[in-house]
Design a protein around this motif. Structure first.
Motif, short mmCIF file in Angstrom:
data_model
loop_
_atom_site.label_atom_id
_atom_site.label_comp_id
_atom_site.label_asym_id
_atom_site.label_seq_id
_atom_site.Cartn_x
_atom_site.Cartn_y
_atom_site.Cartn_z
N LYS A 1 0.80 -1.04 0.00
CA LYS A 1 -0.02 0.01 -0.20
C LYS A 1 0.72 1.30 0.05
CE LYS A 1 -3.84 -2.75 2.20
NZ LYS A 1 -4.38 -2.95 3.28
N ASN A 2 2.02 1.13 0.89
CA ASN A 2 2.95 2.39 0.62
C ASN A 2 3.23 2.64 -0.78
OD1 ASN A 2 2.84 2.39 3.47
ND2 ASN A 2 4.76 1.43 3.90
N ALA A 3 3.93 1.33 -1.44
CA ALA A 3 4.35 1.49 -2.63
C ALA A 3 3.35 1.90 -3.69
CB ALA A 3 4.91 -0.06 -3.34
N GLU A 4 2.12 1.63 -3.59
CA GLU A 4 0.92 2.09 -4.62
C GLU A 4 0.72 3.69 -4.49
OE1 GLU A 4 -2.31 -0.61 -3.15
OE2 GLU A 4 -1.68 -2.02 -4.62
N ASN A 5 0.97 4.06 -3.18
CA ASN A 5 0.76 5.47 -3.24
C ASN A 5 1.81 6.24 -3.75
OD1 ASN A 5 -0.31 7.78 -1.36
ND2 ASN A 5 1.93 7.95 -1.27
N ALA A 6 2.98 5.81 -3.69
CA ALA A 6 3.96 6.41 -4.76
C ALA A 6 3.93 6.20 -6.24
CB ALA A 6 5.63 5.72 -4.23
N VAL A 7 3.56 4.94 -6.58
CA VAL A 7 3.46 4.67 -7.93
C VAL A 7 2.12 5.79 -8.63
CG1 VAL A 7 2.54 2.97 -9.55
CG2 VAL A 7 4.04 2.35 -7.90
N ALA A 8 1.31 5.64 -7.63
CA ALA A 8 -0.08 6.87 -8.21
C ALA A 8 0.25 7.91 -8.43
CB ALA A 8 -1.18 6.42 -6.90
N ARG A 9 1.28 8.31 -7.68
CA ARG A 9 1.95 9.71 -7.89
C ARG A 9 3.09 9.99 -9.06
NH1 ARG A 9 0.15 12.91 -3.34
NH2 ARG A 9 -1.51 11.73 -2.44
#
Length: 379
Positions: A300-308
């Motif tokens: 979930k941490n990674a998905e936040n960075a990828v989404a941005r």
């Protein structure tokens, strides 16, 4: 510690993800004139060097998430003993507030604070509320978050949340806002490989194989700094031997800030502290979430960075030679893509997190002082 001293207790688990933000906050609180006490479990004995000007108190704790009924019972008993130890210590310390950073070692001091009416502030490093913080959230006055959106069980808990960001080490802060220089032409390409506070075997197994099999025009430009577990160092060194890659291997890098400053791409796990430092440094990253992380928080941490647009992610089960090589060849052949990712990463960086968290403490300690003064006047 005198009764009139400005005392604050930090309650933290023993891993880097919990300890590093606690350390950053301790530094800020010391500057503001607070006396800081760190309460943690047996691993805390090694933190004297990490926490100068901080009193470290060790209390018992355990993890009920371990397997086996006997182990679970022992863990609950240890936590219970730790709560009584914490209450005894806090009667002497008389803290104005307690800040819990998650992890089971933080539970006894945080629970003790709640039972004694001491203002409790929680800090959540990840994009989903951790189990201990979730258990304690009902007793917290405020929940500081590292992400602008953090998953929580209900609206009442969400209402307590305030975004502060995740405090990072002071050595990393000067990297914020520095221009990213992409690796164009024939200039060196600097890659930093980190596996969290203890390394990651999958990175040791796959990354060297991929980098040493890249086309020679790319391989000859690579300057790699790779963190490895002690037991993996020899194998990784042998894999790089004879290649065109310039490599530096270590079980632990003491100069992470310098390596972050110089790197063009980071290949890392997606723990909260690692991501916070990467974004403050404004670096593009290829993230490999630890698949067994509690509540899948690293994904979930990674998905936040990828989404941005700040990172790319490869889930651990998909972290194969073929997939990693495909992604790396594309990124290294398209430095303009790295530049865009670096800009997105920098936009996520939060350099005032320790200050914002300390501001919360100031607010609650001032409120507590005023209440105590009014109570004395009334008496």
């Amino acid at each position: 510690m005198s009764e009139d001293a400005k005392n604050v207790v930090l309650a933290s688990g023993g891993t880097g993800g919990h300890i590093f933000p606690a350390r950053a906050l301790a530094e800020e609180l010391n500057v503001r004139g607070y006396n800081v006490v760190l309460m943690t479990d047996g691993r805390g004995e090694k933190y004297d060097e990490l926490f100068p000007n901080v009193t470290v108190i060790v209390v018992k704790s355990g993890s009920p998430s371990v397997r086996g009924i006997i182990s679970k019972i022992k863990a609950v008993l240890a936590i219970t003993v730790g709560i009584f130890q914490s209450r005894k210590a806090m009667r002497l310390i008389k803290p104005l507030a307690v800040v819990g950073f998650g992890g089971y070692p933080s539970m006894p001091p945080a629970a003790a604070a709640a039972s004694m009416g001491i203002p409790l502030i929680l800090h959540e490093q990840n994009a989903v509320l951790g189990r201990v913080n979730k258990l304690l959230s009902g007793f917290a006055r405020q929940i500081a978050t590292s992400f602008d959106h953090t998953e929580s069980p209900d609206e009442e808990i969400t209402a307590k949340m305030v975004y502060t960001g995740n405090p990072v080490r002071r050595a990393v802060l000067p990297l914020f806002g520095k221009k990213y220089i992409s690796p164009t032409g024939d200039c060196p390409i600097r890659i930093l490989v980190l596996g969290g506070s203890q390394g990651a075997t999958i990175l040791s197994e796959i990354v060297p194989v991929v980098l040493t099999s890249l086309p020679e025009d790319l391989q000859s430009r690579l300057h790699v700094s790779q963190q490895c577990r002690k037991e993996d160092l020899e194998q990784v060194a042998s894999q790089y031997k004879g290649s065109l890659v310039t490599v530096s291997l270590s079980e632990f890098f003491s100069d992470v800030a310098t390596l972050l400053d110089e790197c063009h791409l980071a290949i890392t796990r997606s723990g909260a502290s690692t991501l916070s430092e990467i974004t403050v440094a404004g670096k593009p990253s290829l993230l490999v979430p630890y698949k067994h992380a509690m509540d899948d928080h690293q994904r979930k941490n990674a998905e936040n960075a990828v989404a941005r647009g700040a990172a790319r992610v490869i889930l651990q089960d998909n972290f194969t030679k073929e997939e990693v090589e495909r992604q790396l060849v594309f990124l290294l052949r398209h430095p303009d893509c790295l530049t865009v990712m670096a800009g997105a990463a920098s936009s996520l960086g939060e350099i005032h997190a320790a200050e914002k968290l300390a501001d919360l403490i100031d607010r609650f300690t001032s409120l507590k002082n005023n209440q105590e003064k009014n109570g004395k006047v009334a008496a």
